[in-house]
Design a protein around this motif. Structure first.
Motif, mmCIF file in Angstrom:
data_model
loop_
_atom_site.group_PDB
_atom_site.id
_atom_site.type_symbol
_atom_site.label_atom_id
_atom_site.label_comp_id
_atom_site.label_asym_id
_atom_site.label_seq_id
_atom_site.Cartn_x
_atom_site.Cartn_y
_atom_site.Cartn_z
ATOM 1 N N ASP A 16 58.631 -13.010 84.918
ATOM 2 C CA ASP A 16 60.089 -12.936 85.025
ATOM 3 C C ASP A 16 60.495 -12.048 86.200
ATOM 4 O O ASP A 16 61.487 -12.328 86.890
ATOM 5 C CB ASP A 16 60.687 -12.392 83.729
ATOM 6 C CG ASP A 16 60.646 -13.397 82.592
ATOM 7 O OD1 ASP A 16 60.498 -14.605 82.879
ATOM 8 O OD2 ASP A 16 60.744 -12.981 81.418
ATOM 9 N N PRO A 53 65.909 -17.098 85.530
ATOM 10 C CA PRO A 53 64.700 -16.831 84.739
ATOM 11 C C PRO A 53 63.880 -18.102 84.553
ATOM 12 O O PRO A 53 64.431 -19.198 84.474
ATOM 13 C CB PRO A 53 65.258 -16.312 83.410
ATOM 14 C CG PRO A 53 66.586 -15.741 83.762
ATOM 15 C CD PRO A 53 67.127 -16.605 84.867
ATOM 16 N N ARG A 54 62.588 -17.945 84.494
ATOM 17 C CA ARG A 54 61.698 -19.098 84.412
ATOM 18 C C ARG A 54 61.976 -19.925 83.178
ATOM 19 O O ARG A 54 62.021 -19.424 82.053
ATOM 20 C CB ARG A 54 60.230 -18.656 84.389
ATOM 21 C CG ARG A 54 59.247 -19.814 84.456
ATOM 22 C CD ARG A 54 57.807 -19.309 84.420
ATOM 23 N NE ARG A 54 56.883 -20.385 84.734
ATOM 24 C CZ ARG A 54 56.427 -21.269 83.848
ATOM 25 N NH1 ARG A 54 56.807 -21.197 82.584
ATOM 26 N NH2 ARG A 54 55.586 -22.220 84.220
ATOM 27 N N TYR A 65 60.197 -14.044 89.400
ATOM 28 C CA TYR A 65 61.340 -14.943 89.565
ATOM 29 C C TYR A 65 62.587 -14.163 89.977
ATOM 30 O O TYR A 65 63.385 -14.634 90.787
ATOM 31 C CB TYR A 65 61.584 -15.727 88.269
ATOM 32 C CG TYR A 65 60.799 -17.026 88.194
ATOM 33 C CD1 TYR A 65 61.449 -18.252 88.155
ATOM 34 C CD2 TYR A 65 59.412 -17.029 88.167
ATOM 35 C CE1 TYR A 65 60.740 -19.443 88.088
ATOM 36 C CE2 TYR A 65 58.683 -18.197 88.105
ATOM 37 C CZ TYR A 65 59.355 -19.410 88.073
ATOM 38 O OH TYR A 65 58.635 -20.590 88.018
#
Length: 508
Positions: free
Chosen positions: A454, A464-465, A457
């Motif tokens: 996270d 967020p992924r 990202y």
């Protein structure tokens, strides 16, 4: 080695076959390697010289072999060499050796063990539709499957490179237009790739359907150029135009740049490891400054895993931007506690463990004035097997550091890659087999920490992924591969079948 190819007569003259055995890779060197960089220029003066400059900027993407192919209006000319671009393509006779206004170039790492000059790109074929030279960055995940099918149908391969599969697919296409032949060939390959090719009339660039490997379009004095990274455009004084989109084919000729979309629509998933390690920090990849992303990785790493320390020290050179971000976030002083010797080749190796321990000091030297008596926060971009890390940690301790806290500016690497990164199998990946606490003990550090997925990202300034639909190719951290891995699936199936057969025989 120089090849001269005359497509009017279908002849291909070349020097004697050469075999080159690369320096054995240090078994303790766990630095990940990307296998290729590509460059292309259309209708520019001294195209070979421009291409050589572009390859200089892409040298970090492959340092063991390089090649250039060009077209002078009548003939194709190619040169392929083992070694660095500066050694292979320099001197006042370069343009005389490689004349023409259209050229492509390639720089690569060789595969493990012996390597043949015939595996070096660009590769050339004299087809029914005319000559074509081709180079690509990445890996085809169905290469072996396609190769076996082609060989069964009578194809004769001259190399073990997956690029040659594409040439055979082009040769077998019955489409009338060359561009259509290209599209038919591309629809049969899978994996991650950025590809450049020249014919006697065109420069073609293609990026895989998910955009895993990068490719950019630039402009030099009104003429189109293609490159793996924007740093190559900067090197030749070209203007960045745009990224080639995922799944896009650009066809460049005297009428301009035509954009085609030969693949079904898909969401882009560019390789996030380009930002962690592979791309040069001064490049802009998919609209993001690599340098700024790496600094943000360091900032987020500090938020997630800072401890009491006196100084932030990067493992040079790739750990520098993240260490800067870490220092800025924590307010700790940033110091060059390790100095890199830039005059030692990356393939340096000594035959014994003791000599290799000394060899690391040829590349990296401790700055005792910075380290002695300090609690050191050591920042690296990534940790693969940990063999480099433990040697660096020992060196820092021997320089008098009171404590050593190691941080990785990327998440734990737990899964191998099949899209062009030379990365060990899973059983050799440190984080795939040990907890963070175990890794701290193995690497002999006072504490160990990784950036979270996270956090990575966040550093990309992305949402967020989403595990159902990730924005990036990030399987090395998550195990979520963006394509099927056909060759691997078949190989594993064969192994399972052999195991079952052996089990049956034993039981009998």
């Amino acid at each position: 080695m120089t090849d001269v190819l005359d497509t009017r007569l279908g002849r291909h003259w070349s020097g004697p076959a050469e075999r080159w055995s690369p320096p054995q890779r240090d078994p303790d060197d766990d630095t990940p390697r990307l296998e290729c960089g590509v460059f292309g220029a259309f209708d520019v003066a001294d195209a070979a010289a421009i291409t050589a400059l572009g390859l200089h900027a892409l040298q970090h993407r492959g340092q063991e072999a390089c090649g250039i192919a060009c077209f002078d209006g009548q003939r194709f000319h190619t040169e392929r060499h083992m070694g660095h671009v500066g050694d292979a393509f320099s001197g006042p006779d370069l343009v005389a050796r490689l004349p023409g206004r259209t050229a492509i170039g390639h720089t690569r790492y060789s595969t493990a063990g012996g390597s043949f000059i015939r595996n070096v790109q660009p590769m050339f074929a004299d087809l029914e539709a005319g000559g074509v030279a081709l180079a690509h960055n990445g890996n085809l995940t169905n290469f072996l499957t396609l190769r076996e099918q082609l060989v069964a149908d009578g194809a004769i391969f001259q190399s073990t490179s997956d690029s040659e599969v594409i040439l055979h697919l082009l040769a077998r296409s019955r489409k009338a237009r060359f561009v259509d032949r290209f599209i038919e060939a591309l629809t049969q390959i899978e994996g991650g790739y950025a590809l450049v090719a020249i014919t006697n009339k065109k420069l073609i660039g293609v990026r895989d359907p998910l955009g895993i490997r990068p490719l950019v379009l630039g402009e030099l004095d009104g003429k189109a150029v293609l490159a793996s990274e924007t740093c190559a455009l900067d090197m030749i004084g070209a203007r960045f135009v745009r990224d080639i989109e995922h799944g896009e084919m650009v066809v460049i000729d005297h009428n301009g740049v035509e954009s085609l979309r030969p693949f079904p629509a898909a969401r882009a998933r560019p390789c996030i490891f380009e930002y962690v390690y592979f791309a040069r920090p001064d490049s802009v990849v998919n609209g993001r400054s690599v340098y700024e992303v790496r600094k943000r990785m360091g900032r987020r790493l500090a938020q997630e895993s800072a401890v009491s320390a006196d100084v932030v020290v990067p493992v040079p050179d790739s750990g520098v931007p993240a260490a800067l971000g870490f220092a800025q976030e924590t307010g700790l002083p940033f110091e060059m506690g390790i100095i890199r010797n830039h005059y030692v080749g990356r393939t340096f190796i000594q035959p014994t463990q003791g000599a290799r321990e000394l060899g690391v000091r040829m590349k990296l030297s401790p700055n005792r004035a910075v380290l002695a008596g300090k609690r050191v926060m050591l920042i690296d971009d990534s940790i693969v097997r940990g063999t480099n890390s433990v040697r660096v940690v020992r060196m820092v301790r021997e320089a008098g550091a009171a404590e050593v806290h190691l941080r990785s500016a990327s998440p734990p690497i737990k899964w191998p890659d099949f899209y062009g990164i030379d990365m060990p199998d899973r059983d050799k990946l440190l984080a795939a087999n040990h907890s963070v606490e175990e890794i701290a003990r193995l690497l002999e550090v006072d504490s160990m920490g990784y950036l979270s997925v996270d956090g990575l990202y966040w550093a990309m300034d992305a949402e967020p992924r989403n595990p159902v639909d990730p924005q990036f190719t990030d399987h090395y951290f998550t195990g979520d591969y963006p394509t099927r891995l056909l060759d691997r699936e078949i190989a594993e199936g064969r192994n399972d079948s052999a195991d079952r057969q052996l089990s049956f025989l034993v039981d009998a």
